[in-house]
Design a protein around this motif. Structure first.
Motif, PDB file in Angstrom:
ATOM      1  N   GLN A 152      15.892  -1.335   3.866  1.00 15.22           N
ATOM      2  CA  GLN A 152      14.729  -0.508   4.196  1.00 15.22           C
ATOM      3  C   GLN A 152      13.626  -0.675   3.160  1.00 15.22           C
ATOM      4  N   PHE A 153      13.995  -0.712   1.887  1.00 14.07           N
ATOM      5  CA  PHE A 153      13.002  -0.933   0.829  1.00 14.07           C
ATOM      6  C   PHE A 153      12.348  -2.303   0.979  1.00 14.07           C
ATOM      7  N   GLN A 154      13.135  -3.318   1.287  1.00 13.56           N
ATOM      8  CA  GLN A 154      12.589  -4.660   1.461  1.00 13.56           C
ATOM      9  C   GLN A 154      11.610  -4.697   2.626  1.00 13.56           C
ATOM     10  N   LYS A 155      11.904  -3.986   3.699  1.00  6.97           N
ATOM     11  CA  LYS A 155      10.997  -3.918   4.851  1.00  6.97           C
ATOM     12  C   LYS A 155       9.694  -3.227   4.460  1.00  6.97           C
ATOM     13  N   GLN A 156       9.795  -2.137   3.692  1.00  5.18           N
ATOM     14  CA  GLN A 156       8.592  -1.427   3.246  1.00  5.18           C
ATOM     15  C   GLN A 156       7.730  -2.314   2.357  1.00  5.18           C
ATOM     16  N   ILE A 157       8.363  -3.028   1.448  1.00  7.43           N
ATOM     17  CA  ILE A 157       7.629  -3.921   0.555  1.00  7.43           C
ATOM     18  C   ILE A 157       6.935  -5.016   1.347  1.00  7.43           C
ATOM     19  N   ALA A 158       7.632  -5.608   2.301  1.00  6.25           N
ATOM     20  CA  ALA A 158       7.045  -6.669   3.124  1.00  6.25           C
ATOM     21  C   ALA A 158       5.851  -6.142   3.921  1.00  6.25           C
ATOM     22  N   LYS A 159       5.971  -4.926   4.426  1.00  4.39           N
ATOM     23  CA  LYS A 159       4.881  -4.336   5.205  1.00  4.39           C
ATOM     24  C   LYS A 159       3.665  -4.091   4.315  1.00  4.39           C
ATOM     25  N   ARG A 160       3.896  -3.558   3.117  1.00  2.00           N
ATOM     26  CA  ARG A 160       2.786  -3.332   2.185  1.00  2.00           C
ATOM     27  C   ARG A 160       2.147  -4.639   1.750  1.00  2.00           C
ATOM     28  N   GLU A 161       2.980  -5.636   1.474  1.00  6.85           N
ATOM     29  CA  GLU A 161       2.473  -6.953   1.067  1.00  6.85           C
ATOM     30  C   GLU A 161       1.590  -7.537   2.165  1.00  6.85           C
ATOM     31  N   SER A 162       2.030  -7.426   3.392  1.00  5.28           N
ATOM     32  CA  SER A 162       1.259  -7.939   4.518  1.00  5.28           C
ATOM     33  C   SER A 162      -0.082  -7.220   4.621  1.00  5.28           C
ATOM     34  N   GLY A 163      -0.066  -5.912   4.458  1.00  7.03           N
ATOM     35  CA  GLY A 163      -1.300  -5.134   4.512  1.00  7.03           C
ATOM     36  C   GLY A 163      -2.259  -5.508   3.397  1.00  7.03           C
ATOM     37  N   MET A 164      -1.717  -5.689   2.195  1.00  9.08           N
ATOM     38  CA  MET A 164      -2.568  -6.083   1.069  1.00  9.08           C
ATOM     39  C   MET A 164      -3.159  -7.465   1.301  1.00  9.08           C
ATOM     40  N   GLN A 165      -2.357  -8.389   1.799  1.00  6.71           N
ATOM     41  CA  GLN A 165      -2.865  -9.743   2.043  1.00  6.71           C
ATOM     42  C   GLN A 165      -3.972  -9.723   3.093  1.00  6.71           C
ATOM     43  N   THR A 166      -3.846  -8.872   4.097  1.00  7.19           N
ATOM     44  CA  THR A 166      -4.888  -8.737   5.119  1.00  7.19           C
ATOM     45  C   THR A 166      -6.179  -8.250   4.488  1.00  7.19           C
TER      46      THR A 166
END
Length: 103
Positions: free
Chosen positions: A23-37
């Motif tokens: 779950q933490f890895q999914k949250q991190i990936a989602k935040r990373e994707s948002g930041m990259q956008t």
């Protein structure tokens, strides 16, 4: 979970910890994707370096500006931007001096 009672008592928390980690890895990936956008949409050049002046983040505008289509994480900044003035500015900023220092 199969096995004796002690094995089951150990296995259940381990499985729960694994689920939390996922779950933490999914949250991190989602935040990373948002930041990259957000970073890719920025018109200004973005550069983030650590205290050793190794690149952590750049955006497309920065890479175009310095003609560096790919910049790997951890690349020393001076390999990309061969400008001692920038190096001095960063040194001053990390010391808390100069015009880019945080107050």
């Amino acid at each position: 979970m199969e096995g004796s009672a002690p094995v089951q008592r150990i296995g259940f928390p381990a499985g729960k910890d694994r689920w939390r980690l996922e779950q933490f890895q999914k949250q991190i990936a989602k935040r990373e994707s948002g930041m990259q956008t957000i970073f890719s949409a920025m018109q200004d050049a973005l550069l983030v370096v650590d205290s050793n002046r190794q690149v952590i983040v750049t955006n497309q505008t920065f890479r175009r500006l310095f003609d560096a289509p790919e910049i790997s994480l951890g690349t020393p900044l001076l390999e990309i931007v061969r400008d001692p003035t920038l190096d001095r500015l960063l040194t001053d900023a990390f010391r808390g001096e100069g015009r880019f220092a945080a107050s």
